[in-house]
Design an enzyme around this catalytic site. Sequence first.
Site, mmCIF file in Angstrom:
data_model
loop_
_atom_site.group_PDB
_atom_site.id
_atom_site.type_symbol
_atom_site.label_atom_id
_atom_site.label_comp_id
_atom_site.label_asym_id
_atom_site.label_seq_id
_atom_site.Cartn_x
_atom_site.Cartn_y
_atom_site.Cartn_z
ATOM 1 N N LYS A 149 0.898 -1.188 -0.115
ATOM 2 C CA LYS A 149 -0.001 0.042 -0.022
ATOM 3 C C LYS A 149 0.799 1.158 0.111
ATOM 4 O O LYS A 149 2.097 1.121 0.254
ATOM 5 C CB LYS A 149 -1.088 -0.104 1.282
ATOM 6 C CG LYS A 149 -2.396 -1.197 0.848
ATOM 7 C CD LYS A 149 -3.253 -0.986 1.797
ATOM 8 C CE LYS A 149 -4.325 -1.988 1.127
ATOM 9 N NZ LYS A 149 -5.272 -2.442 2.161
ATOM 10 N N ARG A 198 -3.460 -10.180 4.689
ATOM 11 C CA ARG A 198 -3.882 -10.107 3.201
ATOM 12 C C ARG A 198 -2.768 -9.674 2.413
ATOM 13 O O ARG A 198 -2.330 -8.523 2.514
ATOM 14 C CB ARG A 198 -4.690 -9.381 3.179
ATOM 15 C CG ARG A 198 -5.507 -9.595 1.724
ATOM 16 C CD ARG A 198 -6.951 -8.644 1.714
ATOM 17 N NE ARG A 198 -7.396 -8.729 0.545
ATOM 18 C CZ ARG A 198 -7.161 -7.930 -0.674
ATOM 19 N NH1 ARG A 198 -6.242 -7.134 -0.338
ATOM 20 N NH2 ARG A 198 -7.824 -8.071 -1.848
#
Length: 287
Positions: free
Chosen positions: A216, A256
């Site tokens: 991210k 994840r």
Amino acid sequence: MEGLPETGRCLVMGILNVTPDSFSDGGVWLAEEAAVAHGIAMARQGADLVDVGGESTRPGAARPHQDDELARVVPVIAALTRAGVNVTVDTMRSRVAREAVAAGAVAVNDVSGGLADEAMLSTVAELEVPYIAMHWRGHSTDMQQRATYGDVVEDVATELADRVEAATRAGIPTQRLALDPGLGFAKTPEHNWALLAGMEVLLSLGQPLLIGASRKAFLGALLADPKGQPRPTPERDDATAAVSALAAVCGAWCLRVHDVRRSVDAVSVASRWMKETALAGQDGGGR
Ligand code: PMM
């Protein structure tokens, strides 16, 4: 969590975005055959779950039509299930959740925590599968404008507690419910770091916690070059693995990630370290 594989350690969920526009792997796994092969490869690398999604949630993304989302995910879920892979479906739509579970998905991962589709919570209750409810403040088109908090950890904890209440009211037992702070969703990099450092507060809600930090933007910003250019997405996997190790030690239930092998290794190190810490504690620290 009831209904999911028991490993005795933090789980690793491999990401399989069957989308044309996800921020890190958009378009790569759009062809069904390539998507299935990648899902199987992630399972072989040690992914406990493979999370199949047909809607990109990157900031600014437009929503796909429901039929397109279904056409992307259902055949891939069916093929992976036939291959013996434990699949979760990443969707905000109750109809997609229902058809994904019919195709073999073992759990529903909803980035909206039931807020995007008013039929989601009752559908999941009826399907009797585990549910991952993420912290969410609105669709990707304008979510970054909603990144306003007093104390981000307290605010996210309060909003997640509301989701627990809504889910249980709809008939989802708490044994089947996991929570996720939603890193990058209506969050600045500072908010993401505060939430990682505040995991203990989120864990005090009493539900298993999933952490989705993989590749991210806040990691890209942390690793920016001297000119301030963010680190490109595929080169954020070592930092992702570092988050995986630290989050596992802090009590995360599941991670994840895009790069499964690195995070499986990170979790192995974390588990071994924690086991030794527990043994040292039993020996009164005299080892
Ligand atoms: N992040 C993305 C998509 N789905 N689901 C959960 N539970 N948690 C997340 O943090 C999350 C998610 C966006 O990342 P991607 O485009 O790499 O899938």
